[in-house]
Scaffold this motif. Structure first.
Motif, PDB file in Angstrom:
ATOM      1  N   SER A  16       0.809  -1.232   0.000  1.00 20.13           N
ATOM      2  CA  SER A  16       0.000   0.000   0.000  1.00 20.13           C
ATOM      3  C   SER A  16       0.840   1.279   0.000  1.00 20.13           C
ATOM      4  O   SER A  16       0.286   2.378   0.028  1.00 20.13           O
ATOM      5  CB  SER A  16      -0.932   0.013   1.211  1.00 20.13           C
ATOM      6  OG  SER A  16      -0.169  -0.026   2.418  1.00 20.13           O
ATOM      7  N   ALA A  17       2.157   1.149  -0.038  1.00 18.14           N
ATOM      8  CA  ALA A  17       3.008   2.349  -0.016  1.00 18.14           C
ATOM      9  C   ALA A  17       2.746   3.250  -1.216  1.00 18.14           C
ATOM     10  O   ALA A  17       2.867   4.474  -1.138  1.00 18.14           O
ATOM     11  CB  ALA A  17       4.480   1.945   0.027  1.00 18.14           C
ATOM     12  N   ALA A  18       2.369   2.637  -2.328  1.00 17.81           N
ATOM     13  CA  ALA A  18       2.044   3.400  -3.536  1.00 17.81           C
ATOM     14  C   ALA A  18       0.709   2.910  -4.079  1.00 17.81           C
ATOM     15  O   ALA A  18       0.359   1.743  -3.904  1.00 17.81           O
ATOM     16  CB  ALA A  18       3.139   3.227  -4.584  1.00 17.81           C
ATOM     17  N   PRO A  19      -0.052   3.788  -4.750  1.00 18.22           N
ATOM     18  CA  PRO A  19      -1.328   3.339  -5.324  1.00 18.22           C
ATOM     19  C   PRO A  19      -1.092   2.390  -6.494  1.00 18.22           C
ATOM     20  O   PRO A  19      -0.076   2.480  -7.189  1.00 18.22           O
ATOM     21  CB  PRO A  19      -1.984   4.639  -5.779  1.00 18.22           C
ATOM     22  CG  PRO A  19      -0.873   5.613  -5.943  1.00 18.22           C
ATOM     23  CD  PRO A  19       0.198   5.215  -4.983  1.00 18.22           C
ATOM     24  N   MET A  20      -2.031   1.473  -6.691  1.00 14.12           N
ATOM     25  CA  MET A  20      -1.968   0.584  -7.855  1.00 14.12           C
ATOM     26  C   MET A  20      -2.450   1.357  -9.067  1.00 14.12           C
ATOM     27  O   MET A  20      -3.402   2.129  -8.998  1.00 14.12           O
ATOM     28  CB  MET A  20      -2.842  -0.651  -7.614  1.00 14.12           C
ATOM     29  CG  MET A  20      -2.340  -1.522  -6.486  1.00 14.12           C
ATOM     30  SD  MET A  20      -3.359  -3.000  -6.200  1.00 14.12           S
ATOM     31  CE  MET A  20      -4.665  -2.303  -5.161  1.00 14.12           C
ATOM     32  N   LYS A  40      -3.225   9.304  -6.107  1.00 15.52           N
ATOM     33  CA  LYS A  40      -4.555   8.741  -6.325  1.00 15.52           C
ATOM     34  C   LYS A  40      -4.454   7.315  -6.868  1.00 15.52           C
ATOM     35  O   LYS A  40      -3.533   6.989  -7.609  1.00 15.52           O
ATOM     36  CB  LYS A  40      -5.346   9.603  -7.310  1.00 15.52           C
ATOM     37  CG  LYS A  40      -5.765  10.943  -6.745  1.00 15.52           C
ATOM     38  CD  LYS A  40      -6.603  11.699  -7.770  1.00 15.52           C
ATOM     39  CE  LYS A  40      -6.976  13.080  -7.255  1.00 15.52           C
ATOM     40  NZ  LYS A  40      -7.686  13.868  -8.269  1.00 15.52           N
ATOM     41  N   GLY A  41      -5.466   6.519  -6.503  1.00  8.96           N
ATOM     42  CA  GLY A  41      -5.506   5.142  -6.980  1.00  8.96           C
ATOM     43  C   GLY A  41      -5.698   4.188  -5.817  1.00  8.96           C
ATOM     44  O   GLY A  41      -5.423   4.530  -4.657  1.00  8.96           O
ATOM     45  N   PRO A  42      -6.213   2.988  -6.102  1.00 11.98           N
ATOM     46  CA  PRO A  42      -6.488   2.028  -5.030  1.00 11.98           C
ATOM     47  C   PRO A  42      -5.228   1.553  -4.327  1.00 11.98           C
ATOM     48  O   PRO A  42      -4.184   1.374  -4.957  1.00 11.98           O
ATOM     49  CB  PRO A  42      -7.193   0.878  -5.761  1.00 11.98           C
ATOM     50  CG  PRO A  42      -6.792   1.022  -7.190  1.00 11.98           C
ATOM     51  CD  PRO A  42      -6.559   2.471  -7.428  1.00 11.98           C
ATOM     52  N   ARG A  43      -5.336   1.370  -3.024  1.00 12.18           N
ATOM     53  CA  ARG A  43      -4.237   0.835  -2.219  1.00 12.18           C
ATOM     54  C   ARG A  43      -4.759  -0.372  -1.451  1.00 12.18           C
ATOM     55  O   ARG A  43      -5.903  -0.380  -1.003  1.00 12.18           O
ATOM     56  CB  ARG A  43      -3.725   1.873  -1.215  1.00 12.18           C
ATOM     57  CG  ARG A  43      -3.080   3.089  -1.842  1.00 12.18           C
ATOM     58  CD  ARG A  43      -2.734   4.136  -0.791  1.00 12.18           C
ATOM     59  NE  ARG A  43      -2.328   5.376  -1.398  1.00 12.18           N
ATOM     60  CZ  ARG A  43      -1.060   5.794  -1.497  1.00 12.18           C
ATOM     61  NH1 ARG A  43      -0.083   5.047  -1.012  1.00 12.18           N
ATOM     62  NH2 ARG A  43      -0.764   6.943  -2.067  1.00 12.18           N
ATOM     63  N   ALA A  44      -3.904  -1.368  -1.278  1.00 11.27           N
ATOM     64  CA  ALA A  44      -4.353  -2.581  -0.576  1.00 11.27           C
ATOM     65  C   ALA A  44      -3.185  -3.294   0.078  1.00 11.27           C
ATOM     66  O   ALA A  44      -2.016  -3.102  -0.287  1.00 11.27           O
ATOM     67  CB  ALA A  44      -5.052  -3.531  -1.548  1.00 11.27           C
ATOM     68  N   PRO A  52       1.611  -5.524  -8.163  1.00 16.50           N
ATOM     69  CA  PRO A  52       1.254  -4.213  -8.735  1.00 16.50           C
ATOM     70  C   PRO A  52       2.474  -3.421  -9.214  1.00 16.50           C
ATOM     71  O   PRO A  52       2.417  -2.743 -10.240  1.00 16.50           O
ATOM     72  CB  PRO A  52       0.552  -3.504  -7.572  1.00 16.50           C
ATOM     73  CG  PRO A  52      -0.036  -4.615  -6.761  1.00 16.50           C
ATOM     74  CD  PRO A  52       1.005  -5.699  -6.830  1.00 16.50           C
ATOM     75  N   GLN A  53       3.585  -3.504  -8.463  1.00 21.49           N
ATOM     76  CA  GLN A  53       4.811  -2.803  -8.870  1.00 21.49           C
ATOM     77  C   GLN A  53       5.473  -3.487 -10.056  1.00 21.49           C
ATOM     78  O   GLN A  53       5.957  -2.833 -10.982  1.00 21.49           O
ATOM     79  CB  GLN A  53       5.816  -2.770  -7.719  1.00 21.49           C
ATOM     80  CG  GLN A  53       5.445  -1.881  -6.552  1.00 21.49           C
ATOM     81  CD  GLN A  53       6.559  -1.869  -5.510  1.00 21.49           C
ATOM     82  OE1 GLN A  53       7.676  -1.464  -5.806  1.00 21.49           O
ATOM     83  NE2 GLN A  53       6.257  -2.341  -4.319  1.00 21.49           N
ATOM     84  N   VAL A  54       5.508  -4.825 -10.026  1.00 22.19           N
ATOM     85  CA  VAL A  54       6.268  -5.582 -11.032  1.00 22.19           C
ATOM     86  C   VAL A  54       5.496  -5.704 -12.343  1.00 22.19           C
ATOM     87  O   VAL A  54       6.054  -5.505 -13.428  1.00 22.19           O
ATOM     88  CB  VAL A  54       6.621  -6.986 -10.493  1.00 22.19           C
ATOM     89  CG1 VAL A  54       7.326  -7.820 -11.556  1.00 22.19           C
ATOM     90  CG2 VAL A  54       7.485  -6.882  -9.246  1.00 22.19           C
ATOM     91  N   GLU A  55       4.204  -6.018 -12.246  1.00 21.49           N
ATOM     92  CA  GLU A  55       3.427  -6.336 -13.442  1.00 21.49           C
ATOM     93  C   GLU A  55       2.341  -5.321 -13.758  1.00 21.49           C
ATOM     94  O   GLU A  55       1.624  -5.465 -14.747  1.00 21.49           O
ATOM     95  CB  GLU A  55       2.777  -7.724 -13.278  1.00 21.49           C
ATOM     96  CG  GLU A  55       3.786  -8.840 -13.068  1.00 21.49           C
ATOM     97  CD  GLU A  55       3.101 -10.135 -12.647  1.00 21.49           C
ATOM     98  OE1 GLU A  55       1.940 -10.334 -13.033  1.00 21.49           O
ATOM     99  OE2 GLU A  55       3.731 -10.930 -11.935  1.00 21.49           O
ATOM    100  N   GLY A  56       2.186  -4.301 -12.919  1.00 26.77           N
ATOM    101  CA  GLY A  56       1.133  -3.328 -13.157  1.00 26.77           C
ATOM    102  C   GLY A  56      -0.254  -3.884 -12.911  1.00 26.77           C
ATOM    103  O   GLY A  56      -1.232  -3.425 -13.481  1.00 26.77           O
ATOM    104  N   VAL A  57      -0.349  -4.894 -12.040  1.00 33.25           N
ATOM    105  CA  VAL A  57      -1.631  -5.512 -11.728  1.00 33.25           C
ATOM    106  C   VAL A  57      -2.374  -4.653 -10.706  1.00 33.25           C
ATOM    107  O   VAL A  57      -1.772  -4.168  -9.752  1.00 33.25           O
ATOM    108  CB  VAL A  57      -1.406  -6.930 -11.141  1.00 33.25           C
ATOM    109  CG1 VAL A  57      -2.709  -7.546 -10.672  1.00 33.25           C
ATOM    110  CG2 VAL A  57      -0.737  -7.822 -12.167  1.00 33.25           C
ATOM    111  N   VAL A  58      -3.673  -4.460 -10.926  1.00 28.65           N
ATOM    112  CA  VAL A  58      -4.521  -3.816  -9.925  1.00 28.65           C
ATOM    113  C   VAL A  58      -5.312  -4.919  -9.231  1.00 28.65           C
ATOM    114  O   VAL A  58      -6.162  -5.559  -9.838  1.00 28.65           O
ATOM    115  CB  VAL A  58      -5.473  -2.773 -10.553  1.00 28.65           C
ATOM    116  CG1 VAL A  58      -6.394  -2.182  -9.493  1.00 28.65           C
ATOM    117  CG2 VAL A  58      -4.672  -1.662 -11.232  1.00 28.65           C
ATOM    118  N   VAL A  59      -4.978  -5.181  -7.961  1.00 25.45           N
ATOM    119  CA  VAL A  59      -5.616  -6.267  -7.216  1.00 25.45           C
ATOM    120  C   VAL A  59      -6.903  -5.747  -6.598  1.00 25.45           C
ATOM    121  O   VAL A  59      -6.906  -4.741  -5.893  1.00 25.45           O
ATOM    122  CB  VAL A  59      -4.668  -6.810  -6.118  1.00 25.45           C
ATOM    123  CG1 VAL A  59      -5.342  -7.925  -5.343  1.00 25.45           C
ATOM    124  CG2 VAL A  59      -3.360  -7.299  -6.733  1.00 25.45           C
TER     125      VAL A  59
END
Length: 198
Positions: free
Chosen positions: A54-58, A70-74, A102-109
């Protein structure tokens, strides 16, 4: 962003108690991901929670520019029943891999997503993937100062390969209904697949 993680850890501690172990994993080109272990001695449930996702938004990989706020965090939560002879602590690395996706593949979980680690979650586990469930039950969402989105704590429900294949066809809600109907113990580390044909 360290402030966000400080708040996240405080929320986890208030909901789950003091962690009895923690491990850190760093992947090339990503920030460090920690996994905290919480043991509920009364129920015999072991809970694993990620810290760092959650340190950075997805960010949607199709987006032209990533918004730093801005953007979802989880963060991810996995609950497993402690069982002699089953080393569920080996799930730490697969969990960190999922949290780094999310960081490696740009996935939004998000709830309803299937996440596949491509190998058993722990030695001898009948699961190689998990279903991200709706947040808010075990650990409440953590509100952050605007314009930042809240941090959501997503429970992960282990799926057998058959369940994962069935979910791809019928959807997450249908699989969860089937688990409920059959009284499936989703915390059992060696459970069999739920009956998928009526």
């Amino acid at each position: 962003m360290a402030d966000v993680l400080t708040l996240v850890e405080a929320r986890l501690r208030s909901a789950l108690g003091e962690p009895d172990a923690r491990a850190a994993v760093t992947f090339l080109g990503t920030d460090r991901i920690e996994v905290l272990r919480f043991l509920d001695a009364t129920s015999g449930i072991v809970r694993y929670a990620t810290l760092g996702m959650s340190a950075a938004p997805m960010t949607d990989p199709a987006a032209a520019l990533a918004d730093p706020e801005k953007g979802p965090r989880a963060e991810l939560l996995l609950s497993v029943r402690a069982q002699p002879g089953t080393d569920t602590d080996k799930v730490l690395r697969p969990l960190a891999v999922l949290a780094a996706s999310p960081q490696v593949e740009g996935v939004v979980v998000a709830p309803g997503n299937s996440l596949d680690v491509g190998e058993p979650l722990w030695p001898g586990a009948p699961f190689t993937s998990v279903l991200a469930a709706e947040p808010g039950g075990l650990v409440e969402d953590l509100e952050l100062d605007p314009p930042m989105d809240p941090v959501r704590f997503l429970p992960l429900l282990p799926m057998t390969p058959n369940e994962a294949a069935w979910k791809r066809v019928h959807g997450a809600e249908a699989l969860q209904e089937r688990w409920l109907r059959h009284g499936t113990d989703l915390r059992a580390p060696q459970r069999e697949s739920v009956r998928l044909a009526d």
